[in-house]
Design a protein around this motif. Structure first.
Motif, mmCIF file in Angstrom:
data_model
loop_
_atom_site.group_PDB
_atom_site.id
_atom_site.type_symbol
_atom_site.label_atom_id
_atom_site.label_comp_id
_atom_site.label_asym_id
_atom_site.label_seq_id
_atom_site.Cartn_x
_atom_site.Cartn_y
_atom_site.Cartn_z
ATOM 1 N N ILE A 1 6.551 6.703 9.534
ATOM 2 C CA ILE A 1 5.383 5.893 9.862
ATOM 3 C C ILE A 1 5.916 4.558 10.364
ATOM 4 C CG2 ILE A 1 3.352 4.729 8.915
ATOM 5 C CD1 ILE A 1 3.643 7.053 6.686
ATOM 6 N N VAL B 1 8.501 3.408 7.560
ATOM 7 C CA VAL B 1 8.379 4.048 6.245
ATOM 8 C C VAL B 1 8.826 5.491 6.422
ATOM 9 C CG1 VAL B 1 6.784 4.718 4.403
ATOM 10 C CG2 VAL B 1 6.396 2.581 5.679
ATOM 11 N N ASP B 2 9.799 5.933 5.628
ATOM 12 C CA ASP B 2 10.260 7.328 5.729
ATOM 13 C C ASP B 2 9.327 8.244 4.944
ATOM 14 O OD1 ASP B 2 12.381 6.218 7.064
ATOM 15 O OD2 ASP B 2 13.922 6.880 5.647
ATOM 16 N N PHE C 1 0.823 -1.210 0.000
ATOM 17 C CA PHE C 1 0.000 0.000 0.000
ATOM 18 C C PHE C 1 0.860 1.264 0.000
ATOM 19 C CE2 PHE C 1 -1.816 3.469 2.519
ATOM 20 C CZ PHE C 1 -2.958 3.766 1.786
ATOM 21 N N TYR C 2 1.838 1.323 0.904
ATOM 22 C CA TYR C 2 2.645 2.548 0.989
ATOM 23 C C TYR C 2 3.511 2.737 -0.257
ATOM 24 C CZ TYR C 2 0.983 4.102 5.470
ATOM 25 O OH TYR C 2 0.168 4.589 6.457
ATOM 26 N N GLU D 1 2.796 1.313 -3.485
ATOM 27 C CA GLU D 1 2.026 1.413 -4.730
ATOM 28 C C GLU D 1 1.016 2.565 -4.713
ATOM 29 O OE1 GLU D 1 2.625 -0.708 -7.261
ATOM 30 O OE2 GLU D 1 4.131 -1.794 -6.097
ATOM 31 N N VAL D 2 0.349 2.750 -3.569
ATOM 32 C CA VAL D 2 -0.709 3.769 -3.508
ATOM 33 C C VAL D 2 -0.124 5.118 -3.088
ATOM 34 C CG1 VAL D 2 -2.880 4.455 -2.401
ATOM 35 C CG2 VAL D 2 -2.487 2.047 -3.027
ATOM 36 N N MET D 3 0.662 5.131 -1.998
ATOM 37 C CA MET D 3 1.161 6.396 -1.465
ATOM 38 C C MET D 3 2.469 6.836 -2.121
ATOM 39 S SD MET D 3 -1.223 7.313 0.512
ATOM 40 C CE MET D 3 -0.476 8.763 1.259
ATOM 41 N N GLY D 4 3.154 5.899 -2.775
ATOM 42 C CA GLY D 4 4.370 6.294 -3.478
ATOM 43 C C GLY D 4 5.587 6.463 -2.586
ATOM 44 N N ALA D 5 5.630 5.734 -1.468
ATOM 45 C CA ALA D 5 6.813 5.798 -0.600
ATOM 46 C C ALA D 5 7.992 5.148 -1.310
ATOM 47 C CB ALA D 5 6.536 5.072 0.720
#
Lengths: 145, 145
Positions: free
Chosen positions: A61, A48-49, A22-23, A25-29
């Motif tokens: 996160i 997650v930075d 999710f982070y 693919e969706v949020m682009g982390a």
């Protein structure tokens, strides 16, 4: 005390593996660290930075998944099956001084300082004493920043 | 999309006045902005800065108190009378591009972009599509950072 850096936001999840997707693919982390177990706390965690203008030290996160036998995060996920915001973590220079200060203010510190996910001592303060926010206090890693 | 700066953590409170005292006296915050009403959203808000090593651009805490007639924050406070973490807000360079991207991924964008607390367009994405986290997306203020 003096407000410290907002080190991370703890986000509970039923699956760190799914949350990583999710982070990414969706949020682009772009900076997702390796997940690891923290058996003393009964959790698996993954940082997650988030970016900053300087590239330094964004609030992270902290994804948190319960290990078998964990009750606190498992209980949170029973109420919030999709996961959700679990706690906010601030840094302090000295964990024992911070504990004494919170206790002097009548705040309920939950247990003795113990080693947290960043390898330095941490404690939690009861959300009912903290405006409804479960608050983690962590000692800044030596040599960090 | 590319993960943007974590602009703020929204924290609901029954009283911004009381929360200001809490963040100043208990947490030791030194930069607390003037509270103001955001009548289009039915809320009063107040930003608390958190420190960074550079002094620049820490993730803020957005205190949110419902104005009369507000139902969403009032409902949150019914379930969480002391207040608590309400949403996480990330910056994007272009709000309309971000909306199109979330929608293309099947995420439920809650309403059209509207002006948020920082004076730039924002929208929210449904927590059930976002790992249980109510997520605000805001356009980075022009000339900021």
């Amino acid at each position: 005390m003096k407000l410290g850096r907002l080190n991370h936001i703890g986000v509970a999840t039923p699956s760190i593996a799914d949350s990583i997707v999710f982070y990414r693919e969706v949020m682009g982390a772009t900076k997702i660290h390796e997940p690891f177990d923290l058996p003393e706390q009964g959790v698996k965690v993954c940082f997650v930075d988030t970016p900053t203008d300087t590239g330094l030290n964004g609030t992270q996160i902290e994804l948190i998944e319960p290990l078998p036998g964990n009750t606190s995060i498992a209980g949170f996920l029973e109420k919030n099956p999709a996961g959700g915001q679990h706690h906010m973590c601030y840094e302090v220079p000295d964990i024992h001084a911070a504990k004494a200060e919170f206790e002097a203010m009548g705040k309920r510190v939950l247990g003795e300082p113990r080693i947290g996910a960043h390898g330095t001592p941490i404690f939690f303060v009861h959300p009912k004493d903290m405006g409804g926010v479960l608050t983690e206090i962590m000692e800044t890693p030596k040599g960090a920043h």
